[in-house]
Motif scaffolding. Structure first.
Motif, PDB file in Angstrom:
ATOM      1  N   ASN B 128       0.928  -1.329   0.176  1.00 47.56           N
ATOM      2  CA  ASN B 128      -0.007   0.018   0.128  1.00 47.56           C
ATOM      3  C   ASN B 128       0.949   1.196   0.043  1.00 47.56           C
ATOM      4  OD1 ASN B 128      -3.467   0.085   0.914  1.00 47.56           O
ATOM      5  ND2 ASN B 128      -2.371   1.934   0.216  1.00 47.56           N
ATOM      6  N   GLU B 129       1.998   1.134  -0.311  1.00 43.18           N
ATOM      7  CA  GLU B 129       3.081   2.382  -0.436  1.00 43.18           C
ATOM      8  C   GLU B 129       2.864   3.184  -1.917  1.00 43.18           C
ATOM      9  OE1 GLU B 129       6.717   1.380   2.285  1.00 43.18           O
ATOM     10  OE2 GLU B 129       6.175  -0.199   0.950  1.00 43.18           O
ATOM     11  N   ASN B 130       2.192   2.324  -2.782  1.00 38.75           N
ATOM     12  CA  ASN B 130       2.045   2.974  -4.256  1.00 38.75           C
ATOM     13  C   ASN B 130       0.914   3.486  -4.042  1.00 38.75           C
ATOM     14  OD1 ASN B 130       4.430   1.474  -4.793  1.00 38.75           O
ATOM     15  ND2 ASN B 130       3.249  -0.167  -5.519  1.00 38.75           N
ATOM     16  N   SER B 131       0.281   4.377  -3.431  1.00 35.30           N
ATOM     17  CA  SER B 131      -1.033   5.068  -3.311  1.00 35.30           C
ATOM     18  C   SER B 131      -0.713   6.457  -3.460  1.00 35.30           C
ATOM     19  CB  SER B 131      -1.775   4.833  -2.103  1.00 35.30           C
ATOM     20  OG  SER B 131      -2.983   5.746  -2.121  1.00 35.30           O
ATOM     21  N   PHE B 132      -1.307   7.233  -4.388  1.00 33.63           N
ATOM     22  CA  PHE B 132      -1.227   8.565  -4.491  1.00 33.63           C
ATOM     23  C   PHE B 132      -1.822   9.469  -3.339  1.00 33.63           C
ATOM     24  CE2 PHE B 132      -3.700  12.443  -5.796  1.00 33.63           C
ATOM     25  CZ  PHE B 132      -2.391  13.417  -6.209  1.00 33.63           C
ATOM     26  N   TYR B 133      -2.426   8.502  -2.454  1.00 33.29           N
ATOM     27  CA  TYR B 133      -2.987   9.372  -1.152  1.00 33.29           C
ATOM     28  C   TYR B 133      -2.106   8.712  -0.053  1.00 33.29           C
ATOM     29  CZ  TYR B 133      -6.667  10.285  -4.357  1.00 33.29           C
ATOM     30  OH  TYR B 133      -7.325  10.503  -5.604  1.00 33.29           O
ATOM     31  N   GLY B 134      -0.807   8.452  -0.279  1.00 32.65           N
ATOM     32  CA  GLY B 134      -0.067   7.994   0.861  1.00 32.65           C
ATOM     33  C   GLY B 134      -0.142   6.786   1.577  1.00 32.65           C
ATOM     34  N   PRO B 135       0.925   6.071   2.054  1.00 32.15           N
ATOM     35  CA  PRO B 135       0.890   4.900   2.801  1.00 32.15           C
ATOM     36  C   PRO B 135      -0.379   4.578   3.698  1.00 32.15           C
ATOM     37  CG  PRO B 135       2.650   5.930   3.439  1.00 32.15           C
ATOM     38  CD  PRO B 135       2.112   6.833   2.330  1.00 32.15           C
ATOM     39  N   VAL B 136      -0.506   3.447   3.802  1.00 31.91           N
ATOM     40  CA  VAL B 136      -1.670   3.218   5.028  1.00 31.91           C
ATOM     41  C   VAL B 136      -0.599   2.529   6.307  1.00 31.91           C
ATOM     42  CG1 VAL B 136      -3.466   1.766   5.765  1.00 31.91           C
ATOM     43  CG2 VAL B 136      -3.193   2.715   3.654  1.00 31.91           C
ATOM     44  N   TYR B 338      -1.429  13.256 -24.383  1.00 33.63           N
ATOM     45  CA  TYR B 338      -1.344  11.553 -23.943  1.00 33.63           C
ATOM     46  C   TYR B 338      -0.073  11.485 -22.963  1.00 33.63           C
ATOM     47  CZ  TYR B 338      -4.616   9.608 -27.392  1.00 33.63           C
ATOM     48  OH  TYR B 338      -5.536   9.420 -28.370  1.00 33.63           O
ATOM     49  N   LEU B 339       1.143  11.923 -23.457  1.00 28.33           N
ATOM     50  CA  LEU B 339       2.293  11.838 -22.745  1.00 28.33           C
ATOM     51  C   LEU B 339       2.165  12.421 -21.309  1.00 28.33           C
ATOM     52  CD1 LEU B 339       4.952  12.148 -25.449  1.00 28.33           C
ATOM     53  CD2 LEU B 339       4.174  10.026 -24.452  1.00 28.33           C
ATOM     54  N   ARG B 340       1.654  13.489 -21.282  1.00 26.56           N
ATOM     55  CA  ARG B 340       1.866  14.348 -19.970  1.00 26.56           C
ATOM     56  C   ARG B 340       0.534  13.748 -19.036  1.00 26.56           C
ATOM     57  NH1 ARG B 340       1.470  19.626 -19.184  1.00 26.56           N
ATOM     58  NH2 ARG B 340       1.303  20.182 -21.508  1.00 26.56           N
ATOM     59  N   SER B 341      -0.442  13.741 -19.689  1.00 24.60           N
ATOM     60  CA  SER B 341      -1.834  13.369 -18.716  1.00 24.60           C
ATOM     61  C   SER B 341      -1.099  11.941 -17.948  1.00 24.60           C
ATOM     62  CB  SER B 341      -2.955  13.230 -19.545  1.00 24.60           C
ATOM     63  OG  SER B 341      -3.281  14.457 -20.031  1.00 24.60           O
ATOM     64  N   ARG B 342      -0.603  11.141 -18.872  1.00 28.24           N
ATOM     65  CA  ARG B 342      -0.323   9.726 -18.262  1.00 28.24           C
ATOM     66  C   ARG B 342       0.919   9.694 -17.581  1.00 28.24           C
ATOM     67  NH1 ARG B 342      -2.594   5.355 -20.617  1.00 28.24           N
ATOM     68  NH2 ARG B 342      -0.823   3.859 -21.015  1.00 28.24           N
ATOM     69  N   SER B 343       1.749  10.464 -17.753  1.00 29.25           N
ATOM     70  CA  SER B 343       3.248  10.261 -17.217  1.00 29.25           C
ATOM     71  C   SER B 343       2.884  11.071 -15.730  1.00 29.25           C
ATOM     72  CB  SER B 343       4.301  11.039 -18.018  1.00 29.25           C
ATOM     73  OG  SER B 343       4.582  10.210 -19.162  1.00 29.25           O
ATOM     74  N   GLU B 344       2.081  12.265 -15.701  1.00 29.93           N
ATOM     75  CA  GLU B 344       1.802  13.033 -14.586  1.00 29.93           C
ATOM     76  C   GLU B 344       0.939  12.234 -13.570  1.00 29.93           C
ATOM     77  OE1 GLU B 344       0.906  16.921 -15.650  1.00 29.93           O
ATOM     78  OE2 GLU B 344       2.600  17.124 -16.897  1.00 29.93           O
ATOM     79  N   GLY B 345      -0.054  11.619 -14.289  1.00 30.34           N
ATOM     80  CA  GLY B 345      -1.436  10.810 -13.553  1.00 30.34           C
ATOM     81  C   GLY B 345      -0.927   9.392 -13.123  1.00 30.34           C
ATOM     82  N   PHE B 346       0.045   8.659 -13.839  1.00 29.42           N
ATOM     83  CA  PHE B 346       0.412   7.301 -13.229  1.00 29.42           C
ATOM     84  C   PHE B 346       1.475   7.408 -12.074  1.00 29.42           C
ATOM     85  CE2 PHE B 346      -1.503   5.569 -17.224  1.00 29.42           C
ATOM     86  CZ  PHE B 346      -2.530   5.246 -16.664  1.00 29.42           C
ATOM     87  N   GLY B 347       1.767   6.553 -11.043  1.00 25.64           N
ATOM     88  CA  GLY B 347       2.896   6.646 -10.260  1.00 25.64           C
ATOM     89  C   GLY B 347       3.773   5.768 -10.822  1.00 25.64           C
ATOM     90  N   ASP B 348       4.835   5.514 -10.228  1.00 26.75           N
ATOM     91  CA  ASP B 348       6.063   4.885 -10.842  1.00 26.75           C
ATOM     92  C   ASP B 348       5.828   3.356 -11.027  1.00 26.75           C
ATOM     93  OD1 ASP B 348       7.600   6.980 -11.055  1.00 26.75           O
ATOM     94  OD2 ASP B 348       8.906   6.528  -9.048  1.00 26.75           O
ATOM     95  N   GLU B 349       5.216   2.566 -10.050  1.00 29.12           N
ATOM     96  CA  GLU B 349       5.144   1.220 -10.118  1.00 29.12           C
ATOM     97  C   GLU B 349       3.934   0.964 -11.253  1.00 29.12           C
ATOM     98  OE1 GLU B 349       6.637  -1.238  -9.198  1.00 29.12           O
ATOM     99  OE2 GLU B 349       5.409  -3.030  -9.924  1.00 29.12           O
ATOM    100  N   VAL B 350       2.970   1.633 -11.542  1.00 29.90           N
ATOM    101  CA  VAL B 350       1.866   1.486 -12.608  1.00 29.90           C
ATOM    102  C   VAL B 350       2.634   1.610 -13.967  1.00 29.90           C
ATOM    103  CG1 VAL B 350      -0.141   2.303 -13.604  1.00 29.90           C
ATOM    104  CG2 VAL B 350      -0.147   1.942 -11.057  1.00 29.90           C
TER     105      VAL B 350
END
Lengths: 500, 480, 95
Positions: B128-136, B338-350
């Motif tokens: 749960n460390e891969n959340s945009f909303y911080g870890p639990v 496409y490139l920026r929406s996706r790159s800014e929107g997705f986290g590293d693991e995704v």
């Protein structure tokens, strides 16, 4: 004295070559078609949204069509049945176990970032269809496959400044993509094949065939090669063709373009080219500059489609008479020529109209001439579908009957036809009201002929001296005097008697 | 109130010991005081209005056994009018215009949704460390991870911020956090619970299930959410039994298979000890233990980490900034959008998994990766088929270790190893369960049970019987 | 099989993800680490094994051809990042 300077006109050797290349280079054209036929289901292939054409933008794009997070596709039964109808109609191998795959690419009118299609195992495998050639024979064109897939939405580029607009109403409309073998050797053959498929999909009721609305779309793969070589040349794919006329034009233009390139020592680039009907040219689609890698893989949201034998039998039995069968029957049953039968069966609606006339008792050959002649010409001129013809089959059959029973001549009938077209009443009323009925009173005709002989003594003398060509002149005079109502046969007969 | 199970709460609500509104307010207060970061969205107002409706139903006696029970919904399920983010920035603006089938099913029971739980972005992760909303934080030790990807759900139940929660399990995402947080979680057979409206990670592996305090609760919830859904082509048209009926059956002569491959190098010895002891408990209840082999299960990690990324790379293509979700500021052209929406929107693991999947499906590599993995997947499922000819249930550890420290595992590959025992059930589509089986260093240890296709009853029955003999499931973290 | 930086860039472009030059090094290493994990599958003989795309041995169910969806375009347009009159808008696409 300066040397005489002979100069060729700057037309260039290439141009001469081009003019004679048909003879000198002996190119052969190789064409294969990919036809996208929209299936006329009520709902979309993977969702319950309506497929009706012409709705307000995005009002027929549901959650599934929009590719919202979490939505899932469920396959439309009717779409599958329609694909099977087509497969059975072209005697194709039906793959009773077929799968849906994802064709992955990014485009704004492709909501999920992939198109659900069939790649490895299409529902319809190899089949074939006969087309008529210009020499009057038939030629078999192979059908490689036909697979089910979903249509994309539409991008509109001229509606907003700085923006392209996306309308997803069309997204998810079922398509049957019918892929032919590269069996066509000319633009004319390609058109004949496309028309044949066009007729067939309407015959079996799976597509409305409306090319203007994009229900039936052709892409052409075109290449050329030296005659008597086996190997295919590099092909280009022509897209954006929305009529048979443009199909022929686009292919011919492309053939010429490829010949220019090859004869100038260049290479044809494998690419997709758009046909521009306004400029009458094909041009490269620059948006496809990135290497296409569609990363096909089985769609995990859909399971394999398995078709039972019983279903195939049931669908086979429900197929209507197909164009070729109908054509053969028209030849054997009505004594039509191959050419007439082919034309009359090219569209189911046309054949239906024609048969309705015959069922009403009209003569087969005369009816054929009228349907393909006056009726088709008027429909074409006014861009009306035969279903909407202002003259019904029953009305036209009445007209034909009046010709056959010598009530009116063929020539008079053309005028009557015009009146009928304009809605001036039914055949017999028009004949009656305008007094068009043929003169059958021999005495009356004889009286008129006597008068004409008396007033044309010079011509009578010449005729008697051997200028028999003048008979036509006398016939003309009689017809003029009777306003065309005299029976030409009768007139000829009486004139011959009186002048001899 | 908050220490009661769903079954107990149901009785109390029926007996009017407290109202659904009182119960809901109690949980909302607990959530507001909590520092676990278990929730992405708390739906206070909605919850209270649902509770009022539930009370009305309870008052006129038209409620079901689940009416008025509060729950926490994993933020992967679409909930109409409520933000559904899947733990991702790219869906942070997404207010779902529709309900997932599972959401709908819980709604018609007049249950009370307290909020949407935190999770690894698009269910990709084991901590749960891969959340945009911080870890639990893990309620047993707030320095520790709760597991993932249903980490928020697990922490919410373990911390008694909700009587139960929903989860999804693609490679262990119900079972592993259940194990690390000391709760009960079941991943049903693939096709048992509708996936419609559940944001897809890997479509051929994803399956939803309940995360609860007890096996009995899991049976109650599964009764409500299982069953055929015409909107999901992969939903099985099979009847659903009443899972509570068989809970009390004897497990005498239950044949338990213990795969030797689950006890190889890498398994923490203190975890192994807990598992071995819980086996003895089953033996004491009359079950028969036997060693089995699942030889190809050792290839589950590479197989899974090809199949899942391939599917996710395609599933996440729809997140393109065109129709919903995050769009980058002032895109200069379509490609930039496409490139920026996706790159800014997705986290590293995704992004990593999208890249791996894109590569594995691309021309020239498809056979070596995707196709190869699907073949090995077949071998893995054949192993299970063979095993289930001999045994009724397979047991082993859920996770090789107990909860680890937040930030301790930075290398993606090491993180993947955390799923080593849970992946094969997903690859085969089998039901799997995690139940509290003991503790190691004051952290819970879960026992994994894997059943044959459609045998959720067997799992729930065995789990319930274990829970009548042990009380690991009712031990609470401190200060609860 | 291991990837070089150029390949990683190509994959990123195919996936519509941007990777800047400062990230590319790290990404390449990570992806190669993951791929080395996959290499293990090469050890298994799968010559006569059918690929298993799906855990369920079921056939696709077919839906009756019925229009069941209402027009929800207003709700859908409301959650879109940029719309015109009933259209979703993107920067002009040149064909």
């Amino acid at each position: 004295m300066p040397p005489i300077n002979f100069k060729l006109k700057p037309i260039g050797i290439q141009s001469y070559l081009r003019i004679f290349r048909g003879i000198i280079m002996a190119w052969e054209t190789v064409i294969g078609l990919e036809i996208h036929s929209q299936l006329n289901t009520k709902s979309k292939i993977f969702s319950g949204a309506s497929t009706e054409f012409g709705a307000k933008p995005n009002t027929q794009a549901c959650a599934v069509d929009l590719g919202l997070p979490g939505v899932l596709p469920v396959l439309n039964k009717e779409a599958v049945h329609m694909a099977l109808r087509f497969g059975l109609a072209v005697n194709a191998k039906i793959n009773q176990h077929s799968i849906f795959e994802r064709k992955n690419y990014f485009y704004p009118d492709l909501p999920k970032g992939y198109q659900i299609s069939q790649f490895e195992i299409p529902i319809v495998g190899k089949g074939a269809i006969d087309i008529s050639t210009k020499e009057g024979g038939t030629k078999m064109v192979g059908i490689t496959r036909a697979h089910l897939e979903e249509d994309a939405g539409k991008s509109i580029h001229d509606l907003y400044e700085d923006y392209s607009a996306i309308d997803l109403n069309r997204a998810g409309t079922p398509l049957l993509e019918i892929v032919s073998e590269p069996d066509m050797r000319s633009a004319k053959e390609a058109v004949a094949y496309a028309k044949k498929i066009h007729a067939l999909v309407q015959y079996i009721g799976i597509c409305d065939g409306n090319m203007q609305e994009g229900s039936f779309r052709c892409d052409a793969n075109v290449s050329i090669r030296k005659k008597d070589t086996e190997e295919l040349g590099t092909r280009t794919e022509l897209k954006n063709i929305n009529s048979f006329k443009f199909l022929e034009k686009a292919i011919n233009i492309e053939i010429e373009r490829q010949q220019d390139i090859l004869e100038d020592g260049g290479n044809v680039v494998q690419e997709t080219r758009l046909y521009d009907a306004v400029k009458d040219e094909t041009r490269s689609m620059r948006t496809k500059e990135e290497a296409n890698d569609y990363k096909y893989f089985p769609d995990p949201d859909l399971l394999p489609v398995d078709i039972e034998n019983e279903l195939l039998t049931e669908i086979k039995n429900s197929l209507p008479e197909l164009p070729t069968e109908k054509k053969n029957r028209f030849v054997s049953e009505f004594g039509l020529s191959d050419y007439d039968a082919e034309n009359l069966t090219a569209q189911k609606s046309l054949a239906d109209y024609y048969e309705a006339m015959l069922n009403d008792g009209a003569d087969a050959k005369v009816s054929a001439n009228w349907v393909m002649g006056e009726l088709s010409a008027s429909l074409n001129k006014n861009q009306i579908d035969i279903q909407d013809s202002p003259i019904s089959a029953k009305e036209l059959s009445e007209l034909v009957k009046r010709i056959n029973d010598d009530t009116i001549s063929g020539k008079i009938a053309k005028g009557v036809f015009k009146d009928m077209w304009e809605g001036n009443g039914r055949v017999d009323d028009i004949i009656q009201n305008q007094g068009l009925k043929q003169m059958t009173d021999v005495g009356a005709i004889e009286g008129i002929i006597d008068g004409i002989i008396a007033n044309n003594s010079e011509q009578v003398e010449q005729f008697k001296a051997g200028n028999t060509k003048l008979l036509g002149y006398f016939v003309g005079q009689v017809m003029k005097a009777t306003q065309g109502k005299a029976n030409p046969k009768q007139v000829n007969q009486i004139l011959n008697e009186k002048l001899s | 109130m908050h220490t009661l199970s769903v079954a107990e709460l149901s009785k109390s609500l029926k007996n009017k010991e407290f109202s659904a509104v009182e119960l809901t307010q109690h949980y909302l207060d607990r959530i507001n005081r909590s520092d676990l970061n278990a929730f992405i969205t708390v739906t206070d107002e909605l919850a209270l209005s649902q509770a009022r409706e539930a009370d009305a139903k309870l008052a006129n006696g038209s409620g079901s056994v689940l009416t008025g029970i509060p729950f926490a919904q994993k933020d992967i399920f679409c909930t109409k009018g409520v933000k559904t983010s899947a733990g991702s920035k790219i869906l942070d603006p997404f207010i779902s215009p529709y309900d997932a089938t599972l959401s709908h099913k819980l709604n018609i029971e007049n249950m009370v949704m307290l909020g949407k739980t935190n999770m690894d972005e698009f269910a990709m992760g084991s901590s749960n460390e891969n959340s945009f909303y911080g870890p639990v934080k893990n309620p047993w030790n707030k320095k520790m991870v709760p597991g993932g990807s249903s980490g928020g759900s697990a922490a919410a139940v373990a911390g008694r911020l909700s009587p139960f929660a929903t989860g999804t399990d693609t490679g262990g995402s119900i079972r592993q956090p259940s194990s690390l947080c000391g709760i009960t979680g079941i991943k049903p057979t693939y096709g048992r619970v509708s996936r419609y409206g559940m944001i897809a990670y890997a479509s051929s592996l994803d399956q939803a299930g309940p995360m609860t305090q007890t096996a009995e609760d899991a049976a109650l919830i599964l009764n409500a959410i299982a069953g055929f859904d015409e909107k999901d082509s992969t939903s099985a048209p099979r009847d659903v039994p009443d899972y509570t009926k068989s809970l009390r059956d004897s497990i005498k002569s239950l044949k338990i298979g213990i795969p030797k491959e689950f006890f190889l190098e890498g398994l923490d010895s203190s975890v192994e000890k807990v598992i071995t002891e819980s086996m003895k408990e089953f033996e004491a209840m009359g079950a028969k233990l036997q060693e089995i082999s699942l030889p190809n299960s050792t290839y589950a990690i590479p197989t899974y980490y090809i199949v899942a990324p391939c599917e996710c790379s395609s599933n996440l293509s729809r997140l393109d900034g065109v129709r919903y979700g995050y769009r980058c500021k002032d895109p200069k052209d379509l490609n930039d959008l496409y490139l920026r929406s996706r790159s800014e929107g997705f986290g590293d693991e995704v992004k990593r998994r999208i890249m791996i999947g894109t590569y594995a499906l691309s021309a020239g590599y498809y056979d070596a990766y995707y196709l190869k993995a699907q073949k090995v997947r077949h071998l893995i499922s054949e192993d299970f088929k063979r095993a289930f000819k001999k045994v009724d249930i397979i047991m082993g550890p859920v996770s090789p270790t107990t909860a680890f420290e937040l930030g301790a595992i930075k290398d993606p590959v090491s993180m993947y190893l955390a799923d080593i025992y849970t992946l094969s059930a997903n690859l085969a589509g089998l039901p799997g369960m995690s139940i509290p089986a003991g503790f190691s260093n004051n952290l819970p240890v879960g026992l994994q049970m894997i059943g044959n296709y459609w045998s959720e009853e067997v799992l729930l029955n065995a789990a319930h019987q274990f829970q009548t003999q042990t009380d690991w499931h009712s031990v609470l973290p401190e200060n609860i | 099989m291991s990837l070089n930086k150029e390949q990683v860039k190509e994959i990123a472009q195919l996936a519509k993800l941007s990777i800047n030059d400062s990230e590319i090094e790290q990404s390449t290493i990570e992806l190669n680490n993951i791929l080395s994990l996959m290499a293990e599958l090469g050890k298994i003989d799968t010559d006569h094994v059918e690929p298993m795309a799906h855990p369920l041995e079921m056939s696709q169910r077919l839906r009756e051809d019925v229009v069941s969806e209402a027009d929800l375009s207003e709700e859908f347009q409301a959650i879109a990042p940029k719309t015109g009159k009933q259209h979703f808008l993107v920067p002009t696409v040149i064909e």
